[in-house]
Design a protein around this motif. Sequence first.
Motif, PDB file in Angstrom:
ATOM      1  N   ALA A   1       0.891  -1.039  -0.017  1.00  0.00           N
ATOM      2  CA  ALA A   1       0.166  -0.219  -0.059  1.00  0.00           C
ATOM      3  C   ALA A   1       0.840   1.455  -0.133  1.00  0.00           C
ATOM      4  O   ALA A   1       0.712   2.029  -0.786  1.00  0.00           O
ATOM      5  CB  ALA A   1      -0.888   0.033   1.352  1.00  0.00           C
ATOM      6  N   ALA A   2       1.743   1.407   1.000  1.00  0.00           N
ATOM      7  CA  ALA A   2       2.516   2.572   1.073  1.00  0.00           C
ATOM      8  C   ALA A   2       3.270   2.749  -0.248  1.00  0.00           C
ATOM      9  O   ALA A   2       3.719   3.795  -0.792  1.00  0.00           O
ATOM     10  CB  ALA A   2       3.502   2.356   2.274  1.00  0.00           C
ATOM     11  N   ALA A   3       4.206   1.712  -0.799  1.00  0.00           N
ATOM     12  CA  ALA A   3       4.927   1.952  -2.101  1.00  0.00           C
ATOM     13  C   ALA A   3       4.128   2.229  -3.008  1.00  0.00           C
ATOM     14  O   ALA A   3       4.451   3.215  -3.858  1.00  0.00           O
ATOM     15  CB  ALA A   3       5.391   0.716  -2.412  1.00  0.00           C
ATOM     16  N   ALA A   4       2.712   1.845  -3.329  1.00  0.00           N
ATOM     17  CA  ALA A   4       2.050   2.427  -4.288  1.00  0.00           C
ATOM     18  C   ALA A   4       1.681   3.808  -4.436  1.00  0.00           C
ATOM     19  O   ALA A   4       1.624   4.738  -5.220  1.00  0.00           O
ATOM     20  CB  ALA A   4       0.908   1.363  -4.513  1.00  0.00           C
ATOM     21  N   VAL A   5       1.324   4.078  -3.046  1.00  0.00           N
ATOM     22  CA  VAL A   5       0.903   5.703  -2.685  1.00  0.00           C
ATOM     23  C   VAL A   5       2.049   6.340  -2.938  1.00  0.00           C
ATOM     24  O   VAL A   5       1.966   7.547  -3.684  1.00  0.00           O
ATOM     25  CB  VAL A   5       0.373   5.762  -1.581  1.00  0.00           C
ATOM     26  CG1 VAL A   5       0.206   7.192  -1.119  1.00  0.00           C
ATOM     27  CG2 VAL A   5      -1.026   5.028  -1.093  1.00  0.00           C
ATOM     28  N   ASP A   6       3.364   6.101  -2.427  1.00  0.00           N
ATOM     29  CA  ASP A   6       4.627   6.811  -2.569  1.00  0.00           C
ATOM     30  C   ASP A   6       4.857   7.245  -4.093  1.00  0.00           C
ATOM     31  O   ASP A   6       5.308   8.179  -4.351  1.00  0.00           O
ATOM     32  CB  ASP A   6       5.620   6.137  -1.841  1.00  0.00           C
ATOM     33  CG  ASP A   6       6.652   7.060  -1.874  1.00  0.00           C
ATOM     34  OD1 ASP A   6       6.610   8.261  -1.263  1.00  0.00           O
ATOM     35  OD2 ASP A   6       7.695   6.534  -2.279  1.00  0.00           O
ATOM     36  N   ALA A   7       4.734   6.064  -4.777  1.00  0.00           N
ATOM     37  CA  ALA A   7       4.927   6.076  -6.266  1.00  0.00           C
ATOM     38  C   ALA A   7       3.883   6.889  -7.062  1.00  0.00           C
ATOM     39  O   ALA A   7       4.063   7.052  -8.255  1.00  0.00           O
ATOM     40  CB  ALA A   7       5.208   4.728  -6.803  1.00  0.00           C
ATOM     41  N   ARG A   8       2.978   7.543  -6.447  1.00  0.00           N
ATOM     42  CA  ARG A   8       1.904   8.032  -7.119  1.00  0.00           C
ATOM     43  C   ARG A   8       0.933   7.167  -7.858  1.00  0.00           C
ATOM     44  O   ARG A   8       0.271   7.708  -9.222  1.00  0.00           O
ATOM     45  CB  ARG A   8       1.895   9.371  -7.702  1.00  0.00           C
ATOM     46  CG  ARG A   8       2.622  10.390  -6.831  1.00  0.00           C
ATOM     47  CD  ARG A   8       2.618  11.778  -7.308  1.00  0.00           C
ATOM     48  NE  ARG A   8       2.960  12.801  -6.313  1.00  0.00           N
ATOM     49  CZ  ARG A   8       1.851  13.524  -5.574  1.00  0.00           C
ATOM     50  NH1 ARG A   8       0.802  13.198  -5.944  1.00  0.00           N
ATOM     51  NH2 ARG A   8       2.297  14.364  -4.718  1.00  0.00           N
ATOM     52  N   LEU A   9       1.052   5.838  -7.845  1.00  0.00           N
ATOM     53  CA  LEU A   9       0.092   4.986  -8.664  1.00  0.00           C
ATOM     54  C   LEU A   9      -1.146   4.722  -8.035  1.00  0.00           C
ATOM     55  O   LEU A   9      -1.760   4.238  -8.801  1.00  0.00           O
ATOM     56  CB  LEU A   9       1.075   3.723  -8.791  1.00  0.00           C
ATOM     57  CG  LEU A   9       2.377   3.807  -9.494  1.00  0.00           C
ATOM     58  CD1 LEU A   9       3.117   2.687  -9.505  1.00  0.00           C
ATOM     59  CD2 LEU A   9       2.145   4.238 -11.067  1.00  0.00           C
ATOM     60  N   ALA A  10      -1.319   5.071  -6.844  1.00  0.00           N
ATOM     61  CA  ALA A  10      -2.671   5.210  -6.190  1.00  0.00           C
ATOM     62  C   ALA A  10      -2.638   6.327  -5.245  1.00  0.00           C
ATOM     63  O   ALA A  10      -1.794   6.741  -4.607  1.00  0.00           O
ATOM     64  CB  ALA A  10      -2.651   3.936  -4.988  1.00  0.00           C
ATOM     65  N   ALA A  11      -3.906   6.694  -5.187  1.00  0.00           N
ATOM     66  CA  ALA A  11      -4.105   8.052  -4.453  1.00  0.00           C
ATOM     67  C   ALA A  11      -4.213   7.571  -2.771  1.00  0.00           C
ATOM     68  O   ALA A  11      -3.890   8.301  -1.663  1.00  0.00           O
ATOM     69  CB  ALA A  11      -5.507   8.797  -4.655  1.00  0.00           C
ATOM     70  N   CYS A  12      -4.954   6.484  -2.434  1.00  0.00           N
ATOM     71  CA  CYS A  12      -4.752   5.784  -1.268  1.00  0.00           C
ATOM     72  C   CYS A  12      -5.064   4.481  -1.216  1.00  0.00           C
ATOM     73  O   CYS A  12      -5.343   4.076  -2.224  1.00  0.00           O
ATOM     74  CB  CYS A  12      -6.068   6.698  -0.319  1.00  0.00           C
ATOM     75  SG  CYS A  12      -7.647   5.982  -1.075  1.00  0.00           S
ATOM     76  N   ALA A  13      -4.950   3.859  -0.208  1.00  0.00           N
ATOM     77  CA  ALA A  13      -4.969   2.570  -0.006  1.00  0.00           C
ATOM     78  C   ALA A  13      -5.545   2.150   1.389  1.00  0.00           C
ATOM     79  O   ALA A  13      -5.235   2.824   2.366  1.00  0.00           O
ATOM     80  CB  ALA A  13      -3.658   1.720  -0.470  1.00  0.00           C
ATOM     81  N   GLN A  14      -6.474   0.890   1.546  1.00  0.00           N
ATOM     82  CA  GLN A  14      -6.754   0.407   2.865  1.00  0.00           C
ATOM     83  C   GLN A  14      -6.368  -1.024   3.093  1.00  0.00           C
ATOM     84  O   GLN A  14      -6.301  -1.832   1.780  1.00  0.00           O
ATOM     85  CB  GLN A  14      -8.316   0.473   2.841  1.00  0.00           C
ATOM     86  CG  GLN A  14      -8.905   1.804   3.321  1.00  0.00           C
ATOM     87  CD  GLN A  14      -9.071   2.653   2.012  1.00  0.00           C
ATOM     88  OE1 GLN A  14      -9.540   2.349   1.042  1.00  0.00           O
ATOM     89  NE2 GLN A  14      -8.702   3.953   2.189  1.00  0.00           N
ATOM     90  N   VAL A  15      -5.903  -1.331   3.997  1.00  0.00           N
ATOM     91  CA  VAL A  15      -5.447  -2.901   4.479  1.00  0.00           C
ATOM     92  C   VAL A  15      -6.520  -3.414   4.997  1.00  0.00           C
ATOM     93  O   VAL A  15      -7.124  -2.737   6.196  1.00  0.00           O
ATOM     94  CB  VAL A  15      -4.045  -2.872   4.992  1.00  0.00           C
ATOM     95  CG1 VAL A  15      -3.936  -4.024   5.548  1.00  0.00           C
ATOM     96  CG2 VAL A  15      -3.072  -2.194   4.159  1.00  0.00           C
ATOM     97  N   VAL A  16      -7.187  -4.250   4.617  1.00  0.00           N
ATOM     98  CA  VAL A  16      -8.205  -5.098   5.241  1.00  0.00           C
ATOM     99  C   VAL A  16      -7.975  -6.473   5.801  1.00  0.00           C
ATOM    100  O   VAL A  16      -7.521  -7.170   4.890  1.00  0.00           O
ATOM    101  CB  VAL A  16      -9.671  -4.951   4.618  1.00  0.00           C
ATOM    102  CG1 VAL A  16     -10.534  -5.624   5.363  1.00  0.00           C
ATOM    103  CG2 VAL A  16      -9.983  -3.732   3.901  1.00  0.00           C
ATOM    104  N   GLY A  17      -7.963  -6.666   6.833  1.00  0.00           N
ATOM    105  CA  GLY A  17      -7.763  -8.301   7.483  1.00  0.00           C
ATOM    106  C   GLY A  17      -7.571  -8.374   8.807  1.00  0.00           C
ATOM    107  O   GLY A  17      -7.675  -7.202   9.602  1.00  0.00           O
ATOM    108  N   PRO A  18      -7.280  -9.550   9.448  1.00  0.00           N
ATOM    109  CA  PRO A  18      -7.048 -10.573   8.423  1.00  0.00           C
ATOM    110  C   PRO A  18      -8.388 -11.116   7.920  1.00  0.00           C
ATOM    111  O   PRO A  18      -9.502 -11.213   8.523  1.00  0.00           O
ATOM    112  CB  PRO A  18      -6.384 -11.780   9.455  1.00  0.00           C
ATOM    113  CG  PRO A  18      -6.869 -11.435  10.808  1.00  0.00           C
ATOM    114  CD  PRO A  18      -6.974  -9.911  10.693  1.00  0.00           C
TER     115      PRO A  18
END
Length: 105
Positions: A21-38
């Motif tokens: 999640a963090a890598a995708a947001v940092d690379a500006r490939l995603a605006a935000c991400a949620q981690v759901v689980g387990p």
Amino acid sequence: MSEHVVVLTTTDSERAAADLAAAAVDARLAACAQVVGPLTSVFRWEGAVRTEPEWRVELKTAADRVEALTAHLRERHSYDVPEIIATPIAGGSADYLAWLTDETR
């Protein structure tokens, strides 16, 4: 296709999910991400039905970033065949969707 997309992937630990999640947001490939689980996933792999805990990562992005985001996730993912699914966003808050696009530039 819609201008905005939710991309889903799953992985085997909360740490791995947070890192993706963090890598995708940092690379500006995603605006935000949620981690759901387990979550409990049931699937067939190498000829056997397995039941394993997984964490889902939900990444919001602009449609024109899906290809690059998919490549980014594949490159960093620990699975041989990671789940990467893109679902169009049919509507929503205009302000949020504009922010989503701006954050992926």
